[in-house]
Scaffold this active site. Structure first.
Site, PDB file in Angstrom:
ATOM      1  N   PHE A  26      -1.348   4.947   5.393  1.00  0.00           N
ATOM      2  CA  PHE A  26      -2.485   4.044   5.557  1.00  0.00           C
ATOM      3  C   PHE A  26      -3.702   4.639   4.868  1.00  0.00           C
ATOM      4  CE2 PHE A  26      -5.686   1.395   7.539  1.00  0.00           C
ATOM      5  CZ  PHE A  26      -5.049   0.158   7.461  1.00  0.00           C
ATOM      6  N   ILE A  27      -4.215   3.907   3.890  1.00  0.00           N
ATOM      7  CA  ILE A  27      -5.334   4.428   3.102  1.00  0.00           C
ATOM      8  C   ILE A  27      -6.632   3.675   3.410  1.00  0.00           C
ATOM      9  CG2 ILE A  27      -3.855   5.307   1.264  1.00  0.00           C
ATOM     10  CD1 ILE A  27      -4.644   2.865  -0.436  1.00  0.00           C
TER      11      ILE A  27
ATOM     12  N   GLU B 262      -7.471  -8.201  -5.537  1.00  0.00           N
ATOM     13  CA  GLU B 262      -7.050  -7.766  -4.206  1.00  0.00           C
ATOM     14  C   GLU B 262      -7.255  -6.266  -4.029  1.00  0.00           C
ATOM     15  OE1 GLU B 262      -6.363  -8.220  -1.300  1.00  0.00           O
ATOM     16  OE2 GLU B 262      -4.999  -9.863  -0.897  1.00  0.00           O
TER      17      GLU B 262
ATOM     18  N   ASP C  27       0.640  -4.868   0.221  1.00  0.00           N
ATOM     19  CA  ASP C  27       1.448  -4.075   1.143  1.00  0.00           C
ATOM     20  C   ASP C  27       2.780  -4.802   1.342  1.00  0.00           C
ATOM     21  OD1 ASP C  27       2.089  -2.167   3.112  1.00  0.00           O
ATOM     22  OD2 ASP C  27       0.989  -3.203   4.674  1.00  0.00           O
TER      23      ASP C  27
ATOM     24  N   ASP D 149     -10.336  -0.614   4.817  1.00  0.00           N
ATOM     25  CA  ASP D 149     -10.829  -0.230   6.139  1.00  0.00           C
ATOM     26  C   ASP D 149      -9.705   0.063   7.124  1.00  0.00           C
ATOM     27  OD1 ASP D 149      -9.935  -3.009   6.440  1.00  0.00           O
ATOM     28  OD2 ASP D 149     -10.880  -2.910   8.414  1.00  0.00           O
TER      29      ASP D 149
ATOM     30  N   LYS E 154       1.656  -0.845  -2.505  1.00  0.00           N
ATOM     31  CA  LYS E 154       2.569  -0.060  -1.655  1.00  0.00           C
ATOM     32  C   LYS E 154       3.956  -0.679  -1.763  1.00  0.00           C
ATOM     33  CE  LYS E 154      -0.209   0.986   2.363  1.00  0.00           C
ATOM     34  NZ  LYS E 154      -0.283   0.866   3.833  1.00  0.00           N
TER      35      LYS E 154
ATOM     36  N   LYS F 250     -12.616  -8.656   2.927  1.00  0.00           N
ATOM     37  CA  LYS F 250     -13.711  -7.832   2.482  1.00  0.00           C
ATOM     38  C   LYS F 250     -13.208  -6.657   1.648  1.00  0.00           C
ATOM     39  CE  LYS F 250     -15.619  -8.632   7.035  1.00  0.00           C
ATOM     40  NZ  LYS F 250     -15.706  -7.992   8.349  1.00  0.00           N
ATOM     41  N   GLY F 251     -11.920  -6.396   1.710  1.00  0.00           N
ATOM     42  CA  GLY F 251     -11.366  -5.163   1.139  1.00  0.00           C
ATOM     43  C   GLY F 251     -11.618  -4.946  -0.337  1.00  0.00           C
TER      44      GLY F 251
HETATM   45  P1  IMP Z   1       0.031  -7.582   3.141  1.00  0.00           P
HETATM   46  O1  IMP Z   1      -0.094  -9.022   3.501  1.00  0.00           O
HETATM   47  O2  IMP Z   1       0.955  -6.854   4.075  1.00  0.00           O
HETATM   48  O3  IMP Z   1       0.399  -7.347   1.698  1.00  0.00           O
HETATM   49  O4  IMP Z   1      -1.338  -6.908   3.436  1.00  0.00           O
HETATM   50  C1  IMP Z   1      -2.386  -7.137   2.669  1.00  0.00           C
HETATM   51  C2  IMP Z   1      -3.670  -6.692   3.339  1.00  0.00           C
HETATM   52  O5  IMP Z   1      -3.476  -5.742   4.378  1.00  0.00           O
HETATM   53  C3  IMP Z   1      -4.523  -5.996   2.334  1.00  0.00           C
HETATM   54  O6  IMP Z   1      -5.272  -6.914   1.571  1.00  0.00           O
HETATM   55  C4  IMP Z   1      -5.359  -5.090   3.189  1.00  0.00           C
HETATM   56  O7  IMP Z   1      -6.498  -5.780   3.637  1.00  0.00           O
HETATM   57  C5  IMP Z   1      -4.470  -4.741   4.339  1.00  0.00           C
HETATM   58  N1  IMP Z   1      -3.813  -3.420   4.144  1.00  0.00           N
HETATM   59  C6  IMP Z   1      -2.539  -3.152   3.832  1.00  0.00           C
HETATM   60  N2  IMP Z   1      -2.301  -1.833   3.725  1.00  0.00           N
HETATM   61  C7  IMP Z   1      -3.487  -1.246   3.952  1.00  0.00           C
HETATM   62  C8  IMP Z   1      -3.915   0.139   3.948  1.00  0.00           C
HETATM   63  O8  IMP Z   1      -3.168   1.096   3.713  1.00  0.00           O
HETATM   64  N3  IMP Z   1      -5.232   0.329   4.235  1.00  0.00           N
HETATM   65  C9  IMP Z   1      -6.100  -0.670   4.501  1.00  0.00           C
HETATM   66  N4  IMP Z   1      -5.745  -1.958   4.490  1.00  0.00           N
HETATM   67  C10 IMP Z   1      -4.451  -2.251   4.226  1.00  0.00           C
HETATM   68 MG    MG Z   2      -7.092  -7.585   1.505  1.00  0.00          MG
END
Ligand code: IMP
Ligand code: MG
Length: 196
Positions: free
Chosen positions: A169-170, A116, A120, A176, A148, A60-61
């Site tokens: 964490f944003i 996206e 992260d 969310d 990030k 949903k982000g």
């Molecule tokens: P990744 O697989 O670690 O790259 O994480 C990706 C997903 O984690 C993103 O699409 C977000 O939904 C969530 N996420 C990562 N960092 C944050 C943050 O700082 N705030 C909110 N959601 C995050």
């Molecule tokens: Mg996401």
């Protein structure tokens, strides 16, 4: 409920959300400017595309980012949606992507644009790219609202990123914590005490 009471209740809830922020990083105006930049980049990239690219909203982000971005584009795009869950209710990626709702369209032979919220560790994006290529996508590009880089655990990167943030964490503008704060119009850093 009378409109004034409703408006007051909404305002209180909004104020509570702001109270949970350590600081505001990007205002709605900052975001709008970056969205325009991303749309221009996409328009240029797909100006000579033979067929309509498929823009994938990773729910949903990226919901607000997606809606604003595709409307700022001049290139025709087909829209599709996918719900991926990777975090549960925590702040650390579980490392595996779980498809909650899949795309309706076939990606076979298509240029796909992943839209996206944030990259992260990069695991979600890596998993998603693998999946789309395994389904026959001709090309896959990713536009991310935020990046990030200091937390990356894979070698994937978004092809275009609007904001680069540190290891914090944003929330807001779709992002969310435990399903809250998505409807903040700005992006801010969540206070530590909210999730520790
Ligand atoms: P990744 O697989 O670690 O790259 O994480 C990706 C997903 O984690 C993103 O699409 C977000 O939904 C969530 N996420 C990562 N960092 C944050 C943050 O700082 N705030 C909110 N959601 C995050
Ligand atoms: Mg996401």
């Amino acid at each position: 409920m009378p409109f004034n009471t409703y408006a007051r209740a909404l305002k209180c809830r909004r104020i509570n959300m702001y109270n949970d922020l350590e600081k505001i990083l990007f205002t709605a105006e900052d975001i709008a400017e970056k969205v325009k930049g991303a749309a221009d980049w996409l328009d240029k990239k797909y100006s000579a595309a033979q067929s309509m690219p498929l823009a994938v909203c990773v729910l949903k982000g990226s919901v607000f980012f997606f809606c604003d971005l595709v409307r700022a584009m001049r290139t025709p795009v087909q829209l599709d949606f996918m719900t991926i869950s990777s975090y549960g209710n925590g702040t650390v990626s579980s490392g595996e992507i779980k498809i909650v709702t899949d795309l309706a369209a076939s990606v076979d032979g298509r240029d796909v644009i992943i839209i996206e919220d944030i990259v992260d560790t990069g695991r979600t994006l890596a998993g998603l790219k693998r999946l789309l290529f395994s389904r026959g996508a001709k090309s896959v590009a990713c536009v991310a609202l935020a990046d990030k880089p200091s937390r990356r655990e894979t070698d994937v990167n978004a092809d275009y990123r609007c904001f680069t943030v540190g290891d914090e964490f944003i929330v807001g503008y779709g992002l969310d914590y435990a399903q809250k704060y998505r409807n903040l119009p700005c992006i801010g850093v969540l206070k530590d005490e909210i999730y520790r």
